[in-house]
Design a protein around this motif. Sequence first.
Motif, PDB file in Angstrom:
ATOM      1  N   UNK A 120     -27.652 -11.897  -4.064  1.00  0.00           N
ATOM      2  CA  UNK A 120     -26.465 -12.753  -4.178  1.00  0.00           C
ATOM      3  C   UNK A 120     -26.862 -14.200  -4.444  1.00  0.00           C
ATOM      4  N   UNK A 121     -26.010 -14.897  -5.187  1.00  0.00           N
ATOM      5  CA  UNK A 121     -26.190 -16.328  -5.432  1.00  0.00           C
ATOM      6  C   UNK A 121     -24.836 -16.907  -5.857  1.00  0.00           C
ATOM      7  N   UNK A 122     -24.703 -18.219  -5.755  1.00  0.00           N
ATOM      8  CA  UNK A 122     -23.434 -18.865  -6.079  1.00  0.00           C
ATOM      9  C   UNK A 122     -23.179 -18.812  -7.581  1.00  0.00           C
ATOM     10  N   UNK A 123     -21.921 -18.638  -7.959  1.00  0.00           N
ATOM     11  CA  UNK A 123     -21.566 -18.528  -9.378  1.00  0.00           C
ATOM     12  C   UNK A 123     -21.897 -19.798 -10.159  1.00  0.00           C
ATOM     13  N   UNK A 124     -21.971 -20.932  -9.488  1.00  0.00           N
ATOM     14  CA  UNK A 124     -22.293 -22.195 -10.157  1.00  0.00           C
ATOM     15  C   UNK A 124     -23.771 -22.571 -10.030  1.00  0.00           C
ATOM     16  N   UNK A 125     -24.592 -21.654  -9.527  1.00  0.00           N
ATOM     17  CA  UNK A 125     -25.998 -21.966  -9.275  1.00  0.00           C
ATOM     18  C   UNK A 125     -26.748 -22.236 -10.573  1.00  0.00           C
ATOM     19  N   UNK A 126     -27.528 -23.300 -10.567  1.00  0.00           N
ATOM     20  CA  UNK A 126     -28.398 -23.583 -11.702  1.00  0.00           C
ATOM     21  C   UNK A 126     -29.635 -22.709 -11.624  1.00  0.00           C
ATOM     22  N   UNK A 127     -29.974 -22.060 -12.733  1.00  0.00           N
ATOM     23  CA  UNK A 127     -31.148 -21.173 -12.772  1.00  0.00           C
ATOM     24  C   UNK A 127     -32.383 -21.973 -13.159  1.00  0.00           C
ATOM     25  N   UNK A 128     -33.064 -22.506 -12.174  1.00  0.00           N
ATOM     26  CA  UNK A 128     -34.317 -23.201 -12.445  1.00  0.00           C
ATOM     27  C   UNK A 128     -35.363 -22.175 -12.886  1.00  0.00           C
ATOM     28  N   UNK A 129     -36.466 -22.624 -13.508  1.00  0.00           N
ATOM     29  CA  UNK A 129     -37.519 -21.677 -13.883  1.00  0.00           C
ATOM     30  C   UNK A 129     -38.033 -20.852 -12.698  1.00  0.00           C
ATOM     31  N   UNK A 130     -38.153 -21.465 -11.523  1.00  0.00           N
ATOM     32  CA  UNK A 130     -38.617 -20.727 -10.348  1.00  0.00           C
ATOM     33  C   UNK A 130     -37.595 -19.677  -9.931  1.00  0.00           C
TER      34      UNK A 130
END
Length: 294
Positions: A271-281
């Motif tokens: 799970x993660x927030x719908x607005x989460x930024x996908x960093x390279x890590x």
Amino acid sequence: MNLRQLKIFLTVCQEGSMSKAAKKLYMTQPSISQTIGELEQELNIKLFERINKHLYLTYPGEILREYSKRIISLLEEAENTLLDISNLKTGKLRVGASTTIGTYLIPKILSEFRKKYENTSIFFNIDNTAVIEKQILENSIDIGIVEGPIHSQDIIIEPFIEDELYLVCSKGHRWALKKVIEPWEIEEEELIIREKGSGTREVFETIMSANNLKYHIKHVLNNTEAIKKAVELNMGVSVLSKLAVSEELKKGTLVKIEIEGIKFKRMFNIIYHKDKYFSPTFKAFMEYLKSGRR
């Protein structure tokens, strides 16, 4: 209004008092009070009211608290992103896992991931599914792996791996020789079960309700290891993840019992927030989870 003021304001909100905020930030209480006063004067609003020696946020204060969280969260994401850009193998990741996954599965996953990305800082915490969901919504963690249902529409859910809950009893229990029971028999047995908010408990209750079965809870424990010990001592029976009881089943200290026509299947989810930024890590960790290298 600046970041320093917002961080101090948010700390006062979190701690519930000027003195506690001062202690946490290694500042004096007058400095904290002065900063809040300057912020109120600049904005021409009252952020807190004091009633019976307790601080309470005003309505404008509640609004500023939410904006402050978002502003500081964006700043942290910017810092992490720039760190990732400077070196793709360097970054920070905050991972949360519900109790069963966090105890029996995630340590190995994180250990293997760190071997490939050895300079990545991983902050890891374990709690029940309800708490992990709340932490995702508050952006206290970046990603969660949970065993229970998620209720917020602001959270993205991706299937991870399938799990099954096993009904287990002690080797001295009357069911141990039977190995298979009728559904109604569980209604007459005393259960040792996880606390409210636990994914294991919610799945158990949902399936029992779907089959119109009643149950009697004798003990509520928030620790899986404690539940296993109690079951081994024949204090009751329990329903636990197959991950949690695999060693005990091999040793014979616990016995798996089948319920005729009923299985406690569930899916572990990412799970993660719908607005989460996908960093390279973040992307690398997601790819690792989905690759099956576990």
